[in-house]
Write a protein that holds these residues in place. Structure first.
Motif, short mmCIF file in Angstrom:
data_model
loop_
_atom_site.label_atom_id
_atom_site.label_comp_id
_atom_site.label_asym_id
_atom_site.label_seq_id
_atom_site.Cartn_x
_atom_site.Cartn_y
_atom_site.Cartn_z
N ARG A 147 -0.58 2.91 -0.92
CA ARG A 147 -0.31 1.66 -0.20
C ARG A 147 0.48 0.70 -1.09
O ARG A 147 1.42 0.03 -0.64
N GLU A 148 0.11 0.65 -2.35
CA GLU A 148 0.78 -0.25 -3.30
C GLU A 148 2.24 0.15 -3.49
O GLU A 148 3.14 -0.68 -3.49
N TRP A 149 2.49 1.46 -3.67
CA TRP A 149 3.85 1.90 -3.94
C TRP A 149 4.73 1.85 -2.70
O TRP A 149 5.93 1.59 -2.80
N THR B 266 2.90 1.26 8.69
CA THR B 266 1.55 1.72 8.38
C THR B 266 0.88 2.14 9.67
O THR B 266 0.76 1.34 10.61
N SER C 167 9.15 0.71 6.32
CA SER C 167 7.93 1.50 6.48
C SER C 167 7.06 0.96 7.61
O SER C 167 7.10 -0.22 7.94
N ALA D 130 4.49 -0.42 -0.46
CA ALA D 130 4.83 -1.85 -0.34
C ALA D 130 6.02 -2.21 -1.23
O ALA D 130 6.78 -3.13 -0.92
N LYS D 131 6.21 -1.48 -2.33
CA LYS D 131 7.32 -1.74 -3.24
C LYS D 131 8.57 -0.94 -2.89
O LYS D 131 9.62 -1.13 -3.50
N SER D 132 8.47 -0.04 -1.94
CA SER D 132 9.58 0.85 -1.63
C SER D 132 10.77 0.10 -1.04
O SER D 132 10.61 -0.92 -0.35
#
Length: 210
Positions: free
Chosen positions: A169-171, A181, A179, A173-175
């Motif tokens: 989830r963290e990565w 969810t 995206s 969000a940084k992509s």
């Protein structure tokens, strides 16, 4: 109508029904058009155990470091080149680089930066669908999976899956990539596919820009 060329990366930990959703998307008329007969489907996965000559072996996600690192990175670069050469087509990917980042961090405490890969995927209109479920829903998903699994022991401990989900989830969000969810706690594959179709239509993810 314009040519349908969706490019979807399904990410998520084990038991989030990514493969089932991938097959549903690959036959969804709003995503790939009506299919009046069967033909080759562009569905690929980084989870394929292509580095070892035995079942449930290693591949681009769970490769060993440092012995197989170069092989894994070259595999990703090769996939990226293939996508670039065939950009006017639909591609559905069942787990990819986010899964690699999470597995390698969780298993070896090794950090990998795939920004170079996302910089190549972004102009091709790739999008990430992050398949998730609530922690309490993993148990029911495991019971369903055990009915068909050829390697049931991999589901003995659910804690690593729950932990990996939060890491992913963290990565995501940084992509750099757009995206969605997608909560699959209700195990409803058809509803999940409809939600993805809605998002792709609304966000411009069905067509390749000129």
């Amino acid at each position: 109508m314009p040519k349908l060329t969706p490019k979807i990366i399904l990410e998520g930990t084990r038991l989030t029904f990514k493969t089932d959703i991938a097959f549903a998307l690959n036959e969804h008329p709003r995503i790939v058009g009506p299919r009046k007969y069967k033909y080759h489907s562009p569905l690929i996965s980084a989870e394929w155990c292509t580095f070892t000559n035995f079942p449930w072996g290693r591949g681009p996600i769970n490769f060993e470091t440092p012995e197989e690192e170069a092989l894994a990175l070259e595999t990703y670069a090769t996939w990226a080149k293939m996508f670039e050469l065939q950009k006017y087509y639909s591609w559905i990917v069942d787990r990819f680089h986010i899964s690699t980042i999470a597995y390698q961090k969780q298993t070896y405490n090794k950090d990998y930066d795939f920004r170079w890969l996302e910089e190549r995927l972004l102009p091709l209109n790739f999008r990430i669908v992050f398949c998730t479920r609530t922690p309490e829903s993993f148990e029911a998903a495991r019971e369903e999976r055990l009915k068909v699994s050829g390697n049931p022991s991999q589901y003995d401990d659910l804690r690593p899956f729950i932990e990996q989900q939060e890491m992913m989830r963290e990565w995501i969000a940084k992509s750099m990539l757009p995206s969605l969810t997608l909560d699959i706690s209700d195990n409803n594959i058809n509803t999940a596919a409809e939600r993805v179709a809605d998002w792709l239509e609304e966000s411009g993810g069905l067509y390749m820009p000129d």
